[in-house]
Design an enzyme around this catalytic site. Sequence first.
Site, mmCIF file in Angstrom:
data_model
loop_
_atom_site.group_PDB
_atom_site.id
_atom_site.type_symbol
_atom_site.label_atom_id
_atom_site.label_comp_id
_atom_site.label_asym_id
_atom_site.label_seq_id
_atom_site.Cartn_x
_atom_site.Cartn_y
_atom_site.Cartn_z
ATOM 1 C CG HIS A 204 -2.970 32.599 -82.976
ATOM 2 N ND1 HIS A 204 -2.338 33.790 -83.196
ATOM 3 C CD2 HIS A 204 -2.847 31.896 -84.135
ATOM 4 C CE1 HIS A 204 -1.864 33.822 -84.433
ATOM 5 N NE2 HIS A 204 -2.156 32.681 -85.023
HETATM 6 C C1 UD1 Z 1 -5.280 29.308 -88.149
HETATM 7 C C2 UD1 Z 1 -4.075 29.080 -89.057
HETATM 8 C C3 UD1 Z 1 -2.912 29.928 -88.564
HETATM 9 C C4 UD1 Z 1 -3.299 31.390 -88.451
HETATM 10 C C5 UD1 Z 1 -4.561 31.526 -87.607
HETATM 11 C C6 UD1 Z 1 -5.032 32.946 -87.649
HETATM 12 C C7 UD1 Z 1 -3.833 26.825 -90.016
HETATM 13 C C8 UD1 Z 1 -3.135 25.522 -89.905
HETATM 14 N N1 UD1 Z 1 -3.648 27.667 -88.989
HETATM 15 O O1 UD1 Z 1 -4.935 28.866 -86.850
HETATM 16 O O2 UD1 Z 1 -1.850 29.825 -89.512
HETATM 17 O O3 UD1 Z 1 -2.247 32.077 -87.834
HETATM 18 O O4 UD1 Z 1 -5.605 30.697 -88.155
HETATM 19 O O5 UD1 Z 1 -5.897 33.229 -86.600
HETATM 20 O O6 UD1 Z 1 -4.505 27.066 -90.984
HETATM 21 N N2 UD1 Z 1 -12.129 28.361 -83.383
HETATM 22 C C9 UD1 Z 1 -13.329 28.856 -82.964
HETATM 23 N N3 UD1 Z 1 -13.968 29.749 -83.775
HETATM 24 C C10 UD1 Z 1 -13.490 30.144 -84.971
HETATM 25 C C11 UD1 Z 1 -12.266 29.609 -85.393
HETATM 26 C C12 UD1 Z 1 -11.596 28.715 -84.599
HETATM 27 O O7 UD1 Z 1 -13.817 28.531 -81.899
HETATM 28 O O8 UD1 Z 1 -14.130 30.971 -85.647
HETATM 29 C C13 UD1 Z 1 -11.399 27.428 -82.491
HETATM 30 C C14 UD1 Z 1 -11.738 25.968 -82.718
HETATM 31 O O9 UD1 Z 1 -11.743 25.339 -81.497
HETATM 32 C C15 UD1 Z 1 -10.558 25.482 -83.534
HETATM 33 C C16 UD1 Z 1 -9.414 26.342 -83.024
HETATM 34 O O10 UD1 Z 1 -10.004 27.599 -82.729
HETATM 35 O O11 UD1 Z 1 -10.309 24.113 -83.346
HETATM 36 C C17 UD1 Z 1 -8.304 26.525 -84.031
HETATM 37 O O12 UD1 Z 1 -8.808 27.024 -85.275
HETATM 38 P P1 UD1 Z 1 -8.043 26.678 -86.641
HETATM 39 O O13 UD1 Z 1 -8.633 27.451 -87.742
HETATM 40 O O14 UD1 Z 1 -7.936 25.194 -86.820
HETATM 41 O O15 UD1 Z 1 -6.587 27.156 -86.366
HETATM 42 P P2 UD1 Z 1 -6.075 28.540 -85.798
HETATM 43 O O16 UD1 Z 1 -5.367 28.280 -84.522
HETATM 44 O O17 UD1 Z 1 -7.152 29.537 -85.834
HETATM 45 N N1 UDP Z 2 -6.531 40.938 -85.319
HETATM 46 C C1 UDP Z 2 -7.757 41.537 -85.090
HETATM 47 N N2 UDP Z 2 -8.366 41.337 -83.880
HETATM 48 C C2 UDP Z 2 -7.794 40.584 -82.896
HETATM 49 C C3 UDP Z 2 -6.542 39.992 -83.143
HETATM 50 C C4 UDP Z 2 -5.939 40.176 -84.374
HETATM 51 O O1 UDP Z 2 -8.302 42.237 -85.960
HETATM 52 O O2 UDP Z 2 -8.409 40.449 -81.828
HETATM 53 C C5 UDP Z 2 -5.887 41.132 -86.643
HETATM 54 C C6 UDP Z 2 -4.517 41.745 -86.561
HETATM 55 O O3 UDP Z 2 -4.584 43.144 -86.530
HETATM 56 C C7 UDP Z 2 -3.874 41.198 -87.828
HETATM 57 C C8 UDP Z 2 -4.488 39.829 -87.975
HETATM 58 O O4 UDP Z 2 -5.706 39.860 -87.230
HETATM 59 O O5 UDP Z 2 -4.240 41.981 -88.958
HETATM 60 C C9 UDP Z 2 -3.578 38.774 -87.426
HETATM 61 O O6 UDP Z 2 -4.267 37.584 -87.342
HETATM 62 P P1 UDP Z 2 -3.799 36.380 -86.407
HETATM 63 O O7 UDP Z 2 -2.948 36.877 -85.311
HETATM 64 O O8 UDP Z 2 -5.032 35.631 -86.049
HETATM 65 O O9 UDP Z 2 -3.015 35.433 -87.418
HETATM 66 P P2 UDP Z 2 -1.526 35.416 -87.990
HETATM 67 O O10 UDP Z 2 -1.211 36.752 -88.522
HETATM 68 O O11 UDP Z 2 -0.627 34.978 -86.882
HETATM 69 O O12 UDP Z 2 -1.585 34.369 -89.048
#
Ligand code: UD1
Ligand code: UDP
Length: 362
Positions: A204
Site C-alpha cells: 500500500h
Molecule cells: C495511511 C498512512 C500510512 C499507513 C497506512 C496504513 C499517512 C500519510 N499514511 O496510508 O502511514 O501505513 O495508512 O494503512 O498517514 N481509502 C479508502 N477507504 C479508507 C481509507 C482510505 O478508500 O477507509 C483510500 C482513499 O482513496 C485514500 C487512499 O485510500 O485516498 C489513501 O488513504 P490515506 O489514509 O490517505 O493513506 P494510506 O495509504 O491509507
Molecule cells: N492488517 C489487517 N488486515 C489486512 C491488512 C493488514 O488486519 O487486510 C493489519 C496487519 O495485521 C497489521 C496492520 O494491519 O497489524 C498493518 O497495517 P498497514 O499495513 O495498513 O499499515 P502499516 O503497518 O504499513 O502502517
Amino acid sequence: MHVMTVIGARPQFIKAAPVCFALRDAGIRETLVHTGQHYDEGMSEIFFRELGIPTPNVNLGVGSDSHGKQTAAMLEGIDALLLRERPDIMVVYGDTNSTLAGALAARKLDVPLAHIEAGLRSFNRSMPEETNRVLTDHCSTLLFCPTEQAVAHLAKENITEGVHRVGDTMFDAVRLFTARAEQQSRVLSDLGLAPKAYYLATVHRPYTTDDPERLAATMEAFGRLDRPVVFPAHPRTLSRLRAGNISLAANVKLIDPVGYFDMLVLQKNAWLIVTDSGGVQKEACFVETPCVTIRPETEWTETVVSGWNRLAWGDVDVILAAVAHQQRHVPATRLVAYGDGFAAQKIAGILRRQASARSAVA
Ligand code: UD1
Ligand code: UDP
C-alpha cells in the site's frame, strides 16, 4: 487522570487496543478520538468490534484528501476537542497524518504529549511517515520506544528526557489475540487454503502503488510465485490497479482487506509473506513466517538482522531472488527485540506515575 488518545488509520487501532485495556485496568480515564482517516468498515469498524476497543468518544470524520487538507482538518478538530476536554496528556501512535495532527494540536496548546512507537527512523524523507514521526518525536514529552535502536536514534537528535524503552504494542497485540484469532477465524477454510501452501501479500505504500510500472512489476512477481498468493488489497492499491488496468495472474487471489483475526491466521499459516507494510513485516517475524519486504530500507531493522525479513527493492527478478533466499534460509531462533508483550502495561504505569508526580508538585 484523563488521557486523550488520537487514532485514525488501521494499524493504529491494533497498536492502541492493548493500551486501551491497560489504561482501563489502571483506572485511567481515556477519551478516544478517531480522526476518520480510515473509514471503510473493513479498514476501521471491524477492528473496534473484533478487538473490543471502546467505541470512540468522537469521530472527526475527516476522510481522504491531500496531506495538507487532511492534516489541517484533523488539527482543527483536535484543537477544539483539547480546548473543551482539557486532558492531562495526549497520546498518539506511530507515524500517520493522524499522529502528526494530534501532536501539533497538543504542542500548540502546551498539553503534554506521549508518543507510542517513538524513535523509529527510515532516514527516507520522501516517505510522509518519516516527516510525521520526526516532528511528533520533537513535540513529545514522553517517548515510548519499542527498541534500543529507537532510543539511540532519539539520543542522536538530543532527545533523552522522557524516553522509555517499553517494547512494541503490536507485539502485545499478537500475544493478546492469537489464541482467540485461531479459535474464531475461518479464513483458511473459506478461502480453501492449506497451511503453508500459499503466500500472503500486501502492498500500500505510495512508492509501490502510485508508480504504475512498479505496481505492474510487483504484480508480475506475485504471478511468478510457485503457490497461490492471497492478496488482501488496501483500497489505495485497488484503485491504482484499476486505474492502471493492471491484470493479475491466475494464482493471485485478490480479496478485500481482512479483519485482524483473519490476518493473524493468514500470516501464521503462510509459506512466506511479501509486503511493504511496517506492521506486517514485524508480525511476520512475530509469528515466525519468513518475509520479503518490498522497500529500499526499513525502520524495523531488527527484523532484517534476525534473518526473518529481507528487503527487496528493484525489478521482478530482485523480488523473486529475495523470496528464493528467504525460503532457503529460515532462521532457527525467534526475534526477541520487540519487548516481552507487556509494553502497554509499562506505558500505563509510567503515565500513572507521571500524573502522581505532577499532582504532588501542584
Ligand atoms: C495511511 C498512512 C500510512 C499507513 C497506512 C496504513 C499517512 C500519510 N499514511 O496510508 O502511514 O501505513 O495508512 O494503512 O498517514 N481509502 C479508502 N477507504 C479508507 C481509507 C482510505 O478508500 O477507509 C483510500 C482513499 O482513496 C485514500 C487512499 O485510500 O485516498 C489513501 O488513504 P490515506 O489514509 O490517505 O493513506 P494510506 O495509504 O491509507
Ligand atoms: N492488517 C489487517 N488486515 C489486512 C491488512 C493488514 O488486519 O487486510 C493489519 C496487519 O495485521 C497489521 C496492520 O494491519 O497489524 C498493518 O497495517 P498497514 O499495513 O495498513 O499499515 P502499516 O503497518 O504499513 O502502517
